[in-house]
Motif scaffolding. Structure first.
Motif, PDB file in Angstrom:
ATOM      1  N   PHE A 164      50.579  40.327  50.670  1.00 51.33           N
ATOM      2  CA  PHE A 164      49.660  41.231  51.414  1.00 51.33           C
ATOM      3  C   PHE A 164      48.271  40.750  50.518  1.00 51.33           C
ATOM      4  CE2 PHE A 164      53.506  43.711  52.006  1.00 51.33           C
ATOM      5  CZ  PHE A 164      53.396  43.572  53.600  1.00 51.33           C
ATOM      6  N   GLU A 165      47.481  40.571  51.121  1.00 54.19           N
ATOM      7  CA  GLU A 165      45.936  40.034  50.569  1.00 54.19           C
ATOM      8  C   GLU A 165      45.257  41.615  50.151  1.00 54.19           C
ATOM      9  OE1 GLU A 165      44.498  37.608  49.339  1.00 54.19           O
ATOM     10  OE2 GLU A 165      45.966  35.937  50.467  1.00 54.19           O
ATOM     11  N   ALA A 166      44.677  41.765  48.989  1.00 54.22           N
ATOM     12  CA  ALA A 166      44.173  42.922  48.717  1.00 54.22           C
ATOM     13  C   ALA A 166      42.615  42.931  49.253  1.00 54.22           C
ATOM     14  CB  ALA A 166      44.165  43.002  47.122  1.00 54.22           C
ATOM     15  N   THR A 167      42.020  43.903  49.211  1.00 57.98           N
ATOM     16  CA  THR A 167      40.426  44.016  49.672  1.00 57.98           C
ATOM     17  C   THR A 167      39.885  43.673  48.597  1.00 57.98           C
ATOM     18  OG1 THR A 167      40.348  46.326  49.506  1.00 57.98           O
ATOM     19  CG2 THR A 167      41.218  45.444  51.865  1.00 57.98           C
ATOM     20  N   ALA A 168      38.693  43.667  48.562  1.00 56.47           N
ATOM     21  CA  ALA A 168      37.531  43.388  47.733  1.00 56.47           C
ATOM     22  C   ALA A 168      37.339  44.748  46.731  1.00 56.47           C
ATOM     23  CB  ALA A 168      36.044  43.021  47.874  1.00 56.47           C
ATOM     24  N   ASP A 169      37.318  45.940  47.605  1.00 52.21           N
ATOM     25  CA  ASP A 169      37.301  47.277  47.068  1.00 52.21           C
ATOM     26  C   ASP A 169      38.461  47.503  46.097  1.00 52.21           C
ATOM     27  OD1 ASP A 169      34.787  47.888  48.352  1.00 52.21           O
ATOM     28  OD2 ASP A 169      35.498  48.936  49.903  1.00 52.21           O
ATOM     29  N   GLU A 265      44.812  38.838  40.755  1.00 54.96           N
ATOM     30  CA  GLU A 265      45.400  38.624  41.922  1.00 54.96           C
ATOM     31  C   GLU A 265      46.180  39.945  42.068  1.00 54.96           C
ATOM     32  OE1 GLU A 265      47.994  35.369  44.174  1.00 54.96           O
ATOM     33  OE2 GLU A 265      48.756  35.782  42.040  1.00 54.96           O
ATOM     34  N   VAL A 266      46.275  40.701  43.218  1.00 59.66           N
ATOM     35  CA  VAL A 266      46.550  42.106  43.473  1.00 59.66           C
ATOM     36  C   VAL A 266      47.700  42.239  44.315  1.00 59.66           C
ATOM     37  CG1 VAL A 266      46.040  44.328  44.189  1.00 59.66           C
ATOM     38  CG2 VAL A 266      44.535  43.036  42.622  1.00 59.66           C
ATOM     39  N   SER A 267      48.784  42.819  44.299  1.00 59.58           N
ATOM     40  CA  SER A 267      49.764  42.926  45.210  1.00 59.58           C
ATOM     41  C   SER A 267      50.349  44.287  45.032  1.00 59.58           C
ATOM     42  CB  SER A 267      51.123  42.050  44.624  1.00 59.58           C
ATOM     43  OG  SER A 267      52.074  42.057  45.789  1.00 59.58           O
TER      44      SER A 267
END
Length: 293
Positions: A164-169, A265-267
């Motif tokens: 899942f792609e994380a939002t900029a926020d 990178e966020v998950s």
């Protein structure tokens, strides 16, 4: 419009292609300049589509550059990371959402695992939207081979990208929390921001302090970050969140000199990967923002 005017209108496009192919703004500028020289040596009247011509030339130059760059990167001190570049919060001034997502340091780092042809096909078709017939001509393969290269590239990247792609926020919030916990030296708070299988990549290029190899695991990464701050961050350091490669990044500087750029990178709302660039050669284009982004 003059020949120079036509090229200047397409210069940003040429730079985007070159930069995403080679991961270096300085090298991308050189490739665009070489493309400009070839443009002026060519009969302009014979060029039916300047955009297609420029895309073809700059991509082929980048592919040749990558072939020789791989040898140099094998001799590079420590981990090689793409050069961070300042952008507006959405990426370049113009571009599709897919193009701007593909600017991220995390995505460009993954591109390093691809061959030059795989990288070119993935970017030209998957990011810039060129049809396979045009991509095949640029890369000098058959259309069927172009499709196979794209499929192979996507399979390699899919296995390594977060689901899942994380939002900029979300990225900005995590970076703010990461900055606060790092400054306070709070090991538990740092660890609480990291995924269990987090990986920290740092690039000093032998010119600045950095881990020579990736660091794996929540506890080891948390201790590495706290130790680096305690031992190597000088007094008077200033840090802010700003837009780099189309995403929030943490930029640290002292007395106006940028020391590092940290991207994540966020998950699942946790930091999955840290990308820390401290090599001063890769920070020349980075300036401290007047106000946070």
């Amino acid at each position: 419009m003059s020949d120079d005017g036509v090229f200047e209108d397409l210069r940003e496009h040429a730079f985007r292609v070159a930069y995403q192919m080679v991961g270096s703004a300085a090298d991308a500028d050189d490739l665009v300049q070489e493309t400009w020289i070839r443009w002026h040596r060519t009969d302009q009247q014979s060029i039916r589509s300047p955009r297609a011509w420029i895309t073809t030339v700059v991509t082929r130059l980048a592919m040749n550059h990558l072939a020789s760059a791989r040898v140099r990167r094998e001799q590079y001190v420590g981990t090689w990371l793409p050069e961070p570049i300042p952008t507006n919060p959405g990426g370049f001034a113009t571009g599709t959402a897919e193009l701007n997502r593909s600017l991220s340091v995390a995505f460009m780092f993954l591109l390093e695992s691809l061959s030059p042809k795989e990288r070119a096909v993935l970017l030209l078709h998957g990011v810039f939207g060129l049809p396979h017939a045009e991509v095949a001509d640029v890369v000098d393969v058959t259309e069927a081979a172009s499709r196979k290269l794209l499929q192979r590239a996507r399979v390699q990247l899919r296995a390594r990208r977060p689901r899942f792609e994380a939002t900029a926020d979300t990225r900005r919030r995590l970076l703010e929390s990461f900055r606060a916990a790092s400054q306070d030296g709070d090991l538990d708070r740092l660890a609480g921001l990291l995924a269990a299988d987090v990986v920290a990549h740092s690039d000093g290029g032998g010119r600045a302090r950095a881990a020579l190899r990736p660091i794996y695991g929540r506890d080891r990464v948390a201790r590495f970050v706290r130790g680096a701050v305690e031992k190597f961050v000088p007094d008077g350091v200033e840090s802010r969140i700003t837009s780099m490669n189309g995403e929030p990044a943490l930029v640290a500087s002292v007395h106006g000199t940028v020391l590092s750029v940290i991207s994540v990178e966020v998950s699942d709302n946790l930091i999955q990967s840290l990308f820390i660039v401290t090599n001063p050669d890769k920070l020349r284009a980075v300036t401290m923002p007047v106000s946070p982004v």
